[in-house]
Design a protein around this motif. Structure first.
Motif, PDB file in Angstrom:
ATOM      1  N   ASP A  60     -16.510  56.774   6.423  1.00  0.00           N
ATOM      2  CA  ASP A  60     -17.619  55.825   6.306  1.00  0.00           C
ATOM      3  C   ASP A  60     -18.904  56.453   6.824  1.00  0.00           C
ATOM      4  O   ASP A  60     -18.915  57.595   7.294  1.00  0.00           O
ATOM      5  CB  ASP A  60     -17.301  54.491   6.989  1.00  0.00           C
ATOM      6  CG  ASP A  60     -17.096  54.644   8.477  1.00  0.00           C
ATOM      7  OD1 ASP A  60     -17.730  55.530   9.080  1.00  0.00           O
ATOM      8  OD2 ASP A  60     -16.306  53.866   9.044  1.00  0.00           O
ATOM      9  N   LEU A  62     -23.823  47.875   7.041  1.00  0.00           N
ATOM     10  CA  LEU A  62     -24.022  48.368   8.411  1.00  0.00           C
ATOM     11  C   LEU A  62     -24.793  47.332   9.224  1.00  0.00           C
ATOM     12  O   LEU A  62     -25.804  46.795   8.745  1.00  0.00           O
ATOM     13  CB  LEU A  62     -24.804  49.686   8.390  1.00  0.00           C
ATOM     14  CG  LEU A  62     -24.208  50.818   7.536  1.00  0.00           C
ATOM     15  CD1 LEU A  62     -25.083  52.059   7.631  1.00  0.00           C
ATOM     16  CD2 LEU A  62     -22.780  51.132   7.973  1.00  0.00           C
ATOM     17  N   SER A 119     -13.095  52.586   1.027  1.00  0.00           N
ATOM     18  CA  SER A 119     -12.073  51.702   0.444  1.00  0.00           C
ATOM     19  C   SER A 119     -11.052  52.518  -0.346  1.00  0.00           C
ATOM     20  O   SER A 119     -11.411  53.210  -1.311  1.00  0.00           O
ATOM     21  CB  SER A 119     -12.755  50.690  -0.495  1.00  0.00           C
ATOM     22  OG  SER A 119     -11.856  50.253  -1.495  1.00  0.00           O
ATOM     23  N   TRP A 137     -26.563  49.844 -12.958  1.00  0.00           N
ATOM     24  CA  TRP A 137     -26.847  51.280 -12.872  1.00  0.00           C
ATOM     25  C   TRP A 137     -27.626  51.809 -14.077  1.00  0.00           C
ATOM     26  O   TRP A 137     -28.321  52.813 -13.966  1.00  0.00           O
ATOM     27  CB  TRP A 137     -25.559  52.072 -12.622  1.00  0.00           C
ATOM     28  CG  TRP A 137     -25.351  52.229 -11.141  1.00  0.00           C
ATOM     29  CD1 TRP A 137     -24.524  51.512 -10.333  1.00  0.00           C
ATOM     30  CD2 TRP A 137     -26.055  53.144 -10.296  1.00  0.00           C
ATOM     31  NE1 TRP A 137     -24.668  51.925  -9.033  1.00  0.00           N
ATOM     32  CE2 TRP A 137     -25.582  52.923  -8.981  1.00  0.00           C
ATOM     33  CE3 TRP A 137     -27.012  54.131 -10.509  1.00  0.00           C
ATOM     34  CZ2 TRP A 137     -26.056  53.659  -7.884  1.00  0.00           C
ATOM     35  CZ3 TRP A 137     -27.491  54.856  -9.420  1.00  0.00           C
ATOM     36  CH2 TRP A 137     -27.006  54.616  -8.136  1.00  0.00           C
ATOM     37  N   LEU A 177     -15.489  45.976  -9.547  1.00  0.00           N
ATOM     38  CA  LEU A 177     -16.800  46.507  -9.160  1.00  0.00           C
ATOM     39  C   LEU A 177     -17.394  47.465 -10.191  1.00  0.00           C
ATOM     40  O   LEU A 177     -18.569  47.362 -10.548  1.00  0.00           O
ATOM     41  CB  LEU A 177     -16.708  47.215  -7.792  1.00  0.00           C
ATOM     42  CG  LEU A 177     -18.059  47.627  -7.249  1.00  0.00           C
ATOM     43  CD1 LEU A 177     -18.734  46.463  -6.551  1.00  0.00           C
ATOM     44  CD2 LEU A 177     -17.939  48.798  -6.289  1.00  0.00           C
TER      45      LEU A 177
HETATM   46  C1  LIG Z   1     -21.507  47.334  -3.510  1.00  0.00           C
HETATM   47  S1  LIG Z   1     -20.584  48.791  -3.316  1.00  0.00           S
HETATM   48  C2  LIG Z   1     -21.702  50.032  -3.972  1.00  0.00           C
HETATM   49  C3  LIG Z   1     -20.979  51.248  -4.509  1.00  0.00           C
HETATM   50  C4  LIG Z   1     -21.885  52.327  -5.106  1.00  0.00           C
HETATM   51  N1  LIG Z   1     -22.732  52.933  -4.107  1.00  0.00           N
HETATM   52  C5  LIG Z   1     -22.714  51.766  -6.231  1.00  0.00           C
HETATM   53  O1  LIG Z   1     -23.930  51.555  -6.044  1.00  0.00           O
HETATM   54  O2  LIG Z   1     -22.166  51.532  -7.330  1.00  0.00           O
HETATM   55  C6  LIG Z   1     -20.687  49.101  -1.566  1.00  0.00           C
HETATM   56  C7  LIG Z   1     -19.923  50.325  -1.161  1.00  0.00           C
HETATM   57  O3  LIG Z   1     -20.129  50.614   0.222  1.00  0.00           O
HETATM   58  C8  LIG Z   1     -18.881  50.971   0.790  1.00  0.00           C
HETATM   59  N2  LIG Z   1     -18.928  50.750   2.240  1.00  0.00           N
HETATM   60  C9  LIG Z   1     -18.636  49.625   2.936  1.00  0.00           C
HETATM   61  N3  LIG Z   1     -18.797  49.831   4.255  1.00  0.00           N
HETATM   62  C10 LIG Z   1     -19.207  51.112   4.399  1.00  0.00           C
HETATM   63  C11 LIG Z   1     -19.528  51.929   5.508  1.00  0.00           C
HETATM   64  N4  LIG Z   1     -19.481  51.448   6.746  1.00  0.00           N
HETATM   65  N5  LIG Z   1     -19.870  53.217   5.281  1.00  0.00           N
HETATM   66  C12 LIG Z   1     -19.938  53.692   4.016  1.00  0.00           C
HETATM   67  N6  LIG Z   1     -19.653  52.966   2.925  1.00  0.00           N
HETATM   68  C13 LIG Z   1     -19.293  51.688   3.109  1.00  0.00           C
HETATM   69  C14 LIG Z   1     -17.876  50.109   0.057  1.00  0.00           C
HETATM   70  O4  LIG Z   1     -16.549  50.551   0.203  1.00  0.00           O
HETATM   71  C15 LIG Z   1     -18.417  50.183  -1.356  1.00  0.00           C
HETATM   72  O5  LIG Z   1     -17.978  51.325  -2.036  1.00  0.00           O
END
Ligand SMILES: C[S@@+](CC[C@H](N)C(=O)[O-])C[C@H]1O[C@@H](n2cnc3c(N)ncnc32)[C@H](O)[C@@H]1O
Length: 240
Positions: free
Chosen positions: A96, A118, A69, A20, A12
Motif C-alpha cells: 500500500d 488515506l 487488494s 478513464w 471496478l
Molecule cells: C477506486 S480504486 C482506483 C484504482 C485505479 N487507480 C484507477 O483509477 O482505476 C482505489 C484503489 O486504491 C487502492 N487502495 C486502497 N487503499 C490503499 C492504500 N492505503 N494504499 C494504496 N492503494 C490503496 C484500492 O485497492 C484500489 O485499487
C-alpha cells in the motif's frame, strides 16, 4: 488479510473504463516531465487503467504497480500479462501507499482515484514519501474527487456496461462519517436482457475528503508545488 475491494473488485474495471477515457488526456498531460531513467510507480493501481497510461507516456520506462487488494491485483496482473509490452515492463507489488518499499529515485508517481483511502496523517506521510524520492521535474499525479467536505451525496447510478447478455450497473450514495470523511454505500447490479436483476451486491467504504486548498497546502508542507488541472487532476513536482 481482509480485502476492501472483495465485492467491488468484480465490477471496478468495467465501471472505470468510461471515466478513464475522459481521464486519459488530462493524466497524460499531467505526467509531462516523467523521467524514463527512474522508476515509474502507480499507487493503488486497481485494474491497471492508469498503469497503461503511465506506461504509454514513458514508452521504455520501468513501471511498478502497487495494489493492496488481492482481488484487484489478480485483475491487474492478468491484464498486464496479456499485453506484451506491459508484461515486459510492469512489475506488480502487493502493498500500500505507506508500507510499500519504494525505490530511491522515482520518475513519476500516479495515484488516481485513491487519495481518499488515506486518512489525513497517512496522506501527509504519503506526500512526504513521494517528495523525498521524485527526481527534479518529475510529477506526482493524483485527483480530487467530490465531495470536498463531509456532506451527504444522494444515490446516483454512475454507469452501466453491457457484456454478453448482462448489463453491469454501479451506483452509490455517501453519508458524512466524522469530521473529514464520508462513507460511500455502493450498489452493484447485474441485469438480464429484460432488465431483471440477476444479482445485487453492496459495499461500504470510508473515504477521507480533502478540500483542494488543503491538499495544496499539505503538498507545499511536503516540499511539493501542486496545481489543479482539468477533471481535478492534480500535478505536483518537487520544489527546487
Ligand atoms: C477506486 S480504486 C482506483 C484504482 C485505479 N487507480 C484507477 O483509477 O482505476 C482505489 C484503489 O486504491 C487502492 N487502495 C486502497 N487503499 C490503499 C492504500 N492505503 N494504499 C494504496 N492503494 C490503496 C484500492 O485497492 C484500489 O485499487
Amino acid at each position: 488479510m481482509s480485502d476492501e475491494y472483495q465485492i467491488a473488485g468484480e465490477y471496478l474495471h468495467l465501471l472505470s473504463e468510461a471515466a478513464w477515457q475522459a481521464l486519459r488526456t488530462p493524466v497524460t498531460q499531467a505526467l509531462r516531465g516523467a523521467a524514463g531513467d527512474a522508476t515509474l510507480v502507480d499507487i493503488g493501481a486497481g485494474s491497471g487503467l492508469g498503469t497503461e497510461v503511465l506506461a504509454a507516456t514513458v514508452p521504455d520506462g520501468d513501471v511498478i504497480a502497487v495494489e493492496p487488494s488481492p482481488l484487484l491485483r489478480a485483475v491487474l496482473l492478468s491484464r498486464v500479462a496479456a499485453h506484451p509490452d506491459l508484461r515486459q515492463r510492469v512489475t506488480t507489488l502487493a502493498g500500500d501507499a505507506l508500507g510499500v518499499e519504494l525505490p530511491g529515485r522515482l520518475g513519476a508517481v500516479l495515484a488516481m482515484n485513491m487519495i481518499g483511502h488515506l486518512d489525513p496523517d497517512g496522506r501527509r506521510t504519503f506526500l512526504r514519501r513521494v517528495a523525498e524520492r521524485l527526481v527534479p521535474g518529475a510529477p506526482l499525479v493524483l485527483n480530487l474527487q467530490p465531495p470536498a467536505e463531509p456532506t451527504p451525496v444522494p444515490f446516483t447510478v454512475f454507469g452501466e456496461v453491457q457484456v454478453g447478455r448482462h448489463t453491469y450497473e454501479g451506483g452509490g450514495s455517501a453519508e458524512p462519517s466524522g469530521s473529514a470523511a464520508v462513507t460511500w454505500r455502493m450498489r452493484y447490479r447485474v441485469l438480464d436482457t429484460d432488465g431483471a436483476v440477476l444479482r445485487e451486491d453492496h459495499a461500504d467504504y470510508r473515504w477521507h475528503v480533502v478540500a483542494p486548498e488543503v491538499l495544496l497546502t499539505e503538498m507545499a508542507d511536503a516540499g511539493l508545488t501542486g496545481e489543479i488541472g482539468a477533471l481535478d487532476v492534480v500535478r505536483a513536482t518537487r520544489r527546487p
